[in-house]
Scaffold this motif. Structure first.
Motif, PDB file in Angstrom:
ATOM      1  N   THR A  32     -32.391  94.407  85.955  1.00 23.66           N
ATOM      2  CA  THR A  32     -30.992  94.848  86.024  1.00 23.66           C
ATOM      3  C   THR A  32     -30.883  96.284  86.514  1.00 23.66           C
ATOM      4  OG1 THR A  32     -31.023  95.480  83.681  1.00 23.66           O
ATOM      5  CG2 THR A  32     -30.282  93.259  84.209  1.00 23.66           C
ATOM      6  N   HIS A  33     -31.826  97.140  86.113  1.00 24.56           N
ATOM      7  CA  HIS A  33     -31.770  98.532  86.545  1.00 24.56           C
ATOM      8  C   HIS A  33     -32.128  98.667  88.028  1.00 24.56           C
ATOM      9  CE1 HIS A  33     -32.317 100.045  82.128  1.00 24.56           C
ATOM     10  NE2 HIS A  33     -31.217  99.346  82.330  1.00 24.56           N
ATOM     11  N   LEU A  34     -33.051  97.856  88.487  1.00 25.97           N
ATOM     12  CA  LEU A  34     -33.354  97.851  89.924  1.00 25.97           C
ATOM     13  C   LEU A  34     -32.137  97.399  90.736  1.00 25.97           C
ATOM     14  CD1 LEU A  34     -36.969  96.363  89.994  1.00 25.97           C
ATOM     15  CD2 LEU A  34     -36.297  98.606  90.889  1.00 25.97           C
ATOM     16  N   ILE A  35     -31.430  96.411  90.231  1.00 32.11           N
ATOM     17  CA  ILE A  35     -30.257  95.907  90.953  1.00 32.11           C
ATOM     18  C   ILE A  35     -29.154  96.954  90.975  1.00 32.11           C
ATOM     19  CG2 ILE A  35     -28.395  94.201  90.857  1.00 32.11           C
ATOM     20  CD1 ILE A  35     -30.584  92.224  89.795  1.00 32.11           C
ATOM     21  N   ASP A  36     -28.878  97.580  89.826  1.00 36.18           N
ATOM     22  CA  ASP A  36     -27.859  98.634  89.795  1.00 36.18           C
ATOM     23  C   ASP A  36     -28.214  99.771  90.751  1.00 36.18           C
ATOM     24  OD1 ASP A  36     -26.119  97.453  88.019  1.00 36.18           O
ATOM     25  OD2 ASP A  36     -27.010  98.379  86.247  1.00 36.18           O
ATOM     26  N   LEU A  54     -33.613  95.847  95.482  1.00 39.66           N
ATOM     27  CA  LEU A  54     -33.040  94.516  95.266  1.00 39.66           C
ATOM     28  C   LEU A  54     -34.105  93.433  95.420  1.00 39.66           C
ATOM     29  CD1 LEU A  54     -29.713  95.092  97.208  1.00 39.66           C
ATOM     30  CD2 LEU A  54     -29.964  94.916  94.726  1.00 39.66           C
ATOM     31  N   ARG A  55     -34.993  93.600  96.384  1.00 39.75           N
ATOM     32  CA  ARG A  55     -36.049  92.592  96.580  1.00 39.75           C
ATOM     33  C   ARG A  55     -37.075  92.656  95.446  1.00 39.75           C
ATOM     34  NH1 ARG A  55     -35.090  89.788 100.759  1.00 39.75           N
ATOM     35  NH2 ARG A  55     -34.096  90.603 102.644  1.00 39.75           N
ATOM     36  N   LEU A  56     -37.360  93.859  94.948  1.00 41.38           N
ATOM     37  CA  LEU A  56     -38.263  93.958  93.795  1.00 41.38           C
ATOM     38  C   LEU A  56     -37.687  93.200  92.601  1.00 41.38           C
ATOM     39  CD1 LEU A  56     -39.446  97.687  93.882  1.00 41.38           C
ATOM     40  CD2 LEU A  56     -40.897  95.654  94.108  1.00 41.38           C
ATOM     41  N   ALA A  57     -36.378  93.320  92.405  1.00 40.35           N
ATOM     42  CA  ALA A  57     -35.744  92.607  91.293  1.00 40.35           C
ATOM     43  C   ALA A  57     -35.854  91.100  91.475  1.00 40.35           C
ATOM     44  CB  ALA A  57     -34.276  93.021  91.176  1.00 40.35           C
ATOM     45  N   LEU A  58     -35.665  90.631  92.702  1.00 43.89           N
ATOM     46  CA  LEU A  58     -35.745  89.202  92.966  1.00 43.89           C
ATOM     47  C   LEU A  58     -37.172  88.670  92.872  1.00 43.89           C
ATOM     48  CD1 LEU A  58     -33.253  88.934  95.954  1.00 43.89           C
ATOM     49  CD2 LEU A  58     -32.944  87.983  93.666  1.00 43.89           C
ATOM     50  N   ASP A  59     -38.164  89.554  93.043  1.00 43.27           N
ATOM     51  CA  ASP A  59     -39.568  89.130  92.996  1.00 43.27           C
ATOM     52  C   ASP A  59     -40.142  89.105  91.580  1.00 43.27           C
ATOM     53  OD1 ASP A  59     -39.655  88.809  95.720  1.00 43.27           O
ATOM     54  OD2 ASP A  59     -40.531  90.777  96.130  1.00 43.27           O
ATOM     55  N   ILE A  60     -39.383  89.586  90.600  1.00 40.98           N
ATOM     56  CA  ILE A  60     -39.890  89.611  89.222  1.00 40.98           C
ATOM     57  C   ILE A  60     -40.191  88.187  88.755  1.00 40.98           C
ATOM     58  CG2 ILE A  60     -39.207  90.042  86.817  1.00 40.98           C
ATOM     59  CD1 ILE A  60     -37.719  92.521  87.810  1.00 40.98           C
ATOM     60  N   ARG A  69     -29.620  87.539  89.541  1.00 36.64           N
ATOM     61  CA  ARG A  69     -30.192  87.289  90.866  1.00 36.64           C
ATOM     62  C   ARG A  69     -29.109  87.194  91.928  1.00 36.64           C
ATOM     63  NH1 ARG A  69     -33.267  82.080  89.509  1.00 36.64           N
ATOM     64  NH2 ARG A  69     -33.740  81.978  91.745  1.00 36.64           N
ATOM     65  N   ILE A  70     -27.963  86.622  91.590  1.00 35.17           N
ATOM     66  CA  ILE A  70     -26.905  86.522  92.597  1.00 35.17           C
ATOM     67  C   ILE A  70     -26.268  87.890  92.864  1.00 35.17           C
ATOM     68  CG2 ILE A  70     -26.440  84.113  92.070  1.00 35.17           C
ATOM     69  CD1 ILE A  70     -23.832  85.127  90.681  1.00 35.17           C
ATOM     70  N   VAL A  71     -26.296  88.784  91.870  1.00 32.65           N
ATOM     71  CA  VAL A  71     -25.817  90.146  92.127  1.00 32.65           C
ATOM     72  C   VAL A  71     -26.721  90.816  93.161  1.00 32.65           C
ATOM     73  CG1 VAL A  71     -25.365  92.417  91.131  1.00 32.65           C
ATOM     74  CG2 VAL A  71     -24.758  90.357  89.846  1.00 32.65           C
ATOM     75  N   ALA A  72     -28.030  90.602  93.002  1.00 26.38           N
ATOM     76  CA  ALA A  72     -28.979  91.164  93.969  1.00 26.38           C
ATOM     77  C   ALA A  72     -28.735  90.591  95.361  1.00 26.38           C
ATOM     78  CB  ALA A  72     -30.409  90.893  93.519  1.00 26.38           C
TER      79      ALA A  72
END
Length: 359
Positions: A32-36, A54-60, A69-72
């Protein structure tokens, strides 16, 4: 950090997110912090850094919740639109909608649908400027986004789901984008979207809609409304450091000859005020050709490969007037073709600093 983002202190919000991420938090807080932070960076114009977050967040792994994930993916779509790649944005939107297939989530889906309509409107404006027919598949995709968004607004997308607040704000935004896609840009629709988004915690998207409301107002000759909406959008963009939005606002204000800071009563007509976006505020290369400020604007658009129609639409002048400017430019530069004019202009340094108005 999320409160600071809404309040408009993006620098402090990013500092707090940096501190949190430095502690190596567990999976969900990290995502969530990566996305924000990624969204902040994209909207500030640091697109590569934002996309990386955003891609790091999706790769978790295991994946974070679909709602995040949809926010990213929505953030990646915004980045693609900044890069003038609406088809990439549509792909990100469709991936997000697929993630939510069968889920009861509505606000995030409504957001993605509105972003999809924004990308569809960008595509439609592009083909209109080129005098090309709209791709039937693009029209079909836009119609699908709109139908799903209207279903979210009337409560039929998910039985029993709420339709007010955040959802209705996105419905209004999507309707405004649809008016732009159809070539019937409606300032009332953009104002409704801006008001709703501001009321329900999206001041940045609200400012973007104010900018679009100004565009639509100028198209119908309502300069007073356009000036007010541009100034409101500029105030937000400058406050938070949203450089892509600020640059678009300044460019539109410059083309429309609108001062972003209203002049005090009694000031001479046309006298510059601090923070205006007038042609004389733009850093220009040395001009040995005697081009007027308007001809410089047209020349820089030639460098971008724009047609007379595209130039006319951007500057709110007729195709014939744009063609006349091009002819005068060719004469002054001593060349006979647009390509030769672009080559001369590039060597003279035009096109590098035209977006720096107001800085």
């Amino acid at each position: 950090a999320e409160l600071l983002i809404v309040e408009g202190d993006w620098r402090e919000a990013e500092r707090l997110l940096d501190r949190s991420l430095a502690t190596d938090p567990s999976r969900l807080p990290r995502g969530t912090h990566l996305i924000d932070r990624g969204l902040l960076r994209v909207r500030c114009g640091r697109v590569d850094d934002g996309v990386a977050d955003l891609r790091l967040a999706l790769d978790i792994q295991p994946p974070i919740d679909p709602e995040w994930r949809i926010v990213a993916l929505g953030g990646l779509a915004e980045a693609a639109l900044q890069a003038s790649d609406p088809r990439r944005a549509i792909a990100d939107v469709d991936e997000g909608l697929e993630i939510l297939a069968g889920a009861d989530e509505v606000p995030g889906r409504a957001h993605l649908l509105a972003v999809g309509l924004r990308a569809s409107a960008d595509l439609a404006e592009r083909v209109r400027a080129r005098r090309e027919p709209e791709d039937p598949e693009d029209a079909t995709a836009a119609a699908r986004y709109l139908a799903l968004l209207e279903a979210a607004g009337n409560g039929t997308l998910v039985a029993g789901a709420g339709t007010g607040g955040r959802v209705q704000a996105r419905v209004d935004w999507g309707r405004a984008e649809e008016s732009r896609r159809r070539g019937a840009n409606d300032p009332e629709a953009w104002d409704a979207a801006a008001d709703g988004l501001a009321r329900f915690g999206e001041p940045h998207l609200s400012a973007v809609c104010r900018y679009r409301a100004a565009e639509a107002a100028l198209a119908i000759g309502d300069r007073d409304r356009a000036a007010d909406r541009l100034r409101r959008a500029a105030a937000w963009a400058d406050r938070v450091g949203a450089e892509p939005l600020a640059a678009e606002v300044r460019a539109l204000a410059r083309r429309a000859r609108i001062d972003l800071v209203p002049q005090p009563e009694g000031a001479a007509a046309g006298s510059p005020a601090h923070g205006t976006a007038r042609d004389e505020d733009v850093t220009r290369p040395t001009d040995p050709y005697g081009l007027s400020p308007r001809e410089v604007e047209v020349l820089e658009m030639l460098l971008d490969g724009r047609t007379n129609r595209e130039i006319g639409a951007a500057l709110f002048i007729s195709d014939k007037t744009a063609s006349s400017h091009v002819t005068h430019i060719l004469d002054k530069l001593g060349v006979t073709s647009r390509g030769a004019a672009a080559a001369v202009a590039a060597r003279a340094g035009f096109g590098r600093t035209g977006s720096r108005a107001g800085t």
